[in-house]
Design a protein around this motif. Structure first.
Motif, PDB file in Angstrom:
ATOM      1  N   LEU A 188       0.555  -0.933  -0.266  1.00  0.00           N
ATOM      2  CA  LEU A 188      -0.059  -0.300  -0.086  1.00  0.00           C
ATOM      3  C   LEU A 188       1.095   1.340  -0.365  1.00  0.00           C
ATOM      4  CD1 LEU A 188      -2.739  -1.081   2.507  1.00  0.00           C
ATOM      5  CD2 LEU A 188      -3.184  -0.718   0.676  1.00  0.00           C
ATOM      6  N   GLY A 189       2.046   1.292   0.942  1.00  0.00           N
ATOM      7  CA  GLY A 189       2.619   2.104   1.033  1.00  0.00           C
ATOM      8  C   GLY A 189       2.082   3.377   2.076  1.00  0.00           C
ATOM      9  N   LYS A 190       2.894   4.228   1.890  1.00  0.00           N
ATOM     10  CA  LYS A 190       2.845   5.429   2.714  1.00  0.00           C
ATOM     11  C   LYS A 190       1.424   6.138   2.370  1.00  0.00           C
ATOM     12  CE  LYS A 190       7.452   7.366   3.541  1.00  0.00           C
ATOM     13  NZ  LYS A 190       8.222   8.502   4.357  1.00  0.00           N
ATOM     14  N   GLY A 191       0.490   6.370   4.204  1.00  0.00           N
ATOM     15  CA  GLY A 191      -0.595   6.844   4.208  1.00  0.00           C
ATOM     16  C   GLY A 191      -2.163   5.829   4.158  1.00  0.00           C
TER      17      GLY A 191
ATOM     18  N   VAL B 277      -6.887  -8.215   8.854  1.00  0.00           N
ATOM     19  CA  VAL B 277      -5.798  -6.763   8.611  1.00  0.00           C
ATOM     20  C   VAL B 277      -7.157  -5.964   8.704  1.00  0.00           C
ATOM     21  CG1 VAL B 277      -3.996  -6.194   7.437  1.00  0.00           C
ATOM     22  CG2 VAL B 277      -4.015  -8.376   7.598  1.00  0.00           C
ATOM     23  N   TYR B 278      -6.633  -4.916   9.120  1.00  0.00           N
ATOM     24  CA  TYR B 278      -7.145  -3.483   9.528  1.00  0.00           C
ATOM     25  C   TYR B 278      -6.160  -2.848   8.771  1.00  0.00           C
ATOM     26  CZ  TYR B 278      -8.643   0.938  11.053  1.00  0.00           C
ATOM     27  OH  TYR B 278      -8.572   1.750  11.921  1.00  0.00           O
ATOM     28  N   VAL B 279      -6.941  -1.857   7.399  1.00  0.00           N
ATOM     29  CA  VAL B 279      -6.471  -1.182   7.052  1.00  0.00           C
ATOM     30  C   VAL B 279      -7.680  -0.172   6.916  1.00  0.00           C
ATOM     31  CG1 VAL B 279      -5.681   0.142   4.529  1.00  0.00           C
ATOM     32  CG2 VAL B 279      -5.760  -2.894   5.093  1.00  0.00           C
ATOM     33  N   ARG B 280      -7.113   1.515   7.829  1.00  0.00           N
ATOM     34  CA  ARG B 280      -7.862   2.722   7.087  1.00  0.00           C
ATOM     35  C   ARG B 280      -6.979   3.506   6.360  1.00  0.00           C
ATOM     36  NH1 ARG B 280     -12.319   5.255   9.389  1.00  0.00           N
ATOM     37  NH2 ARG B 280     -12.604   2.782  11.099  1.00  0.00           N
ATOM     38  N   LYS B 281      -6.565   4.106   6.041  1.00  0.00           N
ATOM     39  CA  LYS B 281      -6.188   5.846   5.540  1.00  0.00           C
ATOM     40  C   LYS B 281      -6.078   6.700   6.662  1.00  0.00           C
ATOM     41  CE  LYS B 281      -6.413   7.288   1.503  1.00  0.00           C
ATOM     42  NZ  LYS B 281      -6.300   8.108   0.264  1.00  0.00           N
ATOM     43  N   THR B 282      -4.710   6.988   5.856  1.00  0.00           N
ATOM     44  CA  THR B 282      -4.379   7.902   7.809  1.00  0.00           C
ATOM     45  C   THR B 282      -4.691   9.380   7.220  1.00  0.00           C
ATOM     46  OG1 THR B 282      -1.651   6.676   7.531  1.00  0.00           O
ATOM     47  CG2 THR B 282      -1.926   9.336   8.528  1.00  0.00           C
ATOM     48  N   LEU B 283      -5.710   9.667   7.736  1.00  0.00           N
ATOM     49  CA  LEU B 283      -6.325  10.996   8.378  1.00  0.00           C
ATOM     50  C   LEU B 283      -4.851  11.876   8.287  1.00  0.00           C
ATOM     51  CD1 LEU B 283      -8.986   9.730  10.908  1.00  0.00           C
ATOM     52  CD2 LEU B 283      -9.235  10.258   8.987  1.00  0.00           C
TER      53      LEU B 283
ATOM     54  N   PRO C  88      -6.226  19.135   9.012  1.00  0.00           N
ATOM     55  CA  PRO C  88      -6.951  20.290   8.526  1.00  0.00           C
ATOM     56  C   PRO C  88      -5.828  21.455   8.068  1.00  0.00           C
ATOM     57  CG  PRO C  88      -8.924  19.940   8.911  1.00  0.00           C
ATOM     58  CD  PRO C  88      -7.806  19.460  10.171  1.00  0.00           C
ATOM     59  N   GLY C  89      -4.562  22.185   7.187  1.00  0.00           N
ATOM     60  CA  GLY C  89      -3.621  22.424   7.256  1.00  0.00           C
ATOM     61  C   GLY C  89      -2.405  22.439   7.748  1.00  0.00           C
ATOM     62  N   VAL C  90      -2.488  20.881   7.815  1.00  0.00           N
ATOM     63  CA  VAL C  90      -1.329  19.704   8.338  1.00  0.00           C
ATOM     64  C   VAL C  90      -0.444  19.256   6.764  1.00  0.00           C
ATOM     65  CG1 VAL C  90       0.320  18.683   8.902  1.00  0.00           C
ATOM     66  CG2 VAL C  90      -1.627  19.330  10.505  1.00  0.00           C
ATOM     67  N   ALA C  91       0.718  19.395   6.331  1.00  0.00           N
ATOM     68  CA  ALA C  91       1.012  19.102   5.311  1.00  0.00           C
ATOM     69  C   ALA C  91       1.050  16.970   5.105  1.00  0.00           C
ATOM     70  CB  ALA C  91       2.466  19.525   4.557  1.00  0.00           C
ATOM     71  N   ALA C  92       0.872  16.313   4.259  1.00  0.00           N
ATOM     72  CA  ALA C  92       0.344  14.849   4.297  1.00  0.00           C
ATOM     73  C   ALA C  92       2.227  15.082   3.990  1.00  0.00           C
ATOM     74  CB  ALA C  92      -0.383  14.267   3.242  1.00  0.00           C
ATOM     75  N   ALA C  93       2.343  13.521   4.764  1.00  0.00           N
ATOM     76  CA  ALA C  93       3.904  12.893   4.833  1.00  0.00           C
ATOM     77  C   ALA C  93       4.177  12.470   3.884  1.00  0.00           C
ATOM     78  CB  ALA C  93       4.785  12.570   5.895  1.00  0.00           C
TER      79      ALA C  93
END
Length: 155
Positions: free
Chosen positions: A71-74, A141-147, A150-155
């Motif tokens: 899946l990679g980051k996020g 396996v549990y998977v959810r996109k990283t939240l 607002p106003g914080v740049a995604a890594a």
């Protein structure tokens, strides 16, 4: 981390090393992993067979690890549940191969795109040297996109 480094690190991880569990293969594309457990006088149970907990641990982290890397980051990825059916006493060298098909990874991406979680079951068998089934294992396996706040740049 590369698949080769992960394989080596997992094989040298003290709980696996002491139990006689070895990670013999992790595909470069993180689509599969193979783990072995050789029963000896030092790691067998009272009956001279494989410990049930060791059989379970052979598969424990791998579906989550394989998914996380595909899946990679996020994404947040956790092992959520596990089930094991002991079919026959394990003796000699036992092997489990875990596979995460890229099509399943894409299905999880679709399921989680809107922020919903995905709970996916994976199955494998642990077999002895003759190919006889020792145990059937299911892992959820549990998977959810990283939240992203607002106003914080995604890594």
């Amino acid at each position: 981390m590369t698949a080769k480094k992960m394989r080596l690190g997992m094989s040298l991880w003290p709980p696996y090393l002491g139990a006689g569990v070895r990670v013999t293969h992790i595909a470069d594309d993180w689509s599969s992993a193979t783990v072995t457990y050789r029963i000896s006088k030092l790691n067998r149970n009272y009956f001279g067979t494989a410990f049930g907990g060791t059989l379970s641990s052979m598969t424990d982290p791998f579906y989550a690890l394989l998914l996380m890397h595909q899946l990679g980051k996020g994404y947040v990825v956790w092992d959520a549940a596990g089930e094991i059916d002991y079919v026959s006493p394990g003796q000699g060298r036992l092997t489990a191969t875990m596979v995460v098909d890229p099509a399943v990874v894409e299905q999880i991406r679709v399921e989680t795109a809107s922020g919903h979680k995905s709970l996916t079951w994976f199955e494998t068998e642990i077999v002895d040297e003759s190919g006889s089934v020792v145990a059937r294992v299911r892992r959820q396996v549990y998977v959810r996109k990283t939240l992203v706040k607002p106003g914080v740049a995604a890594a």
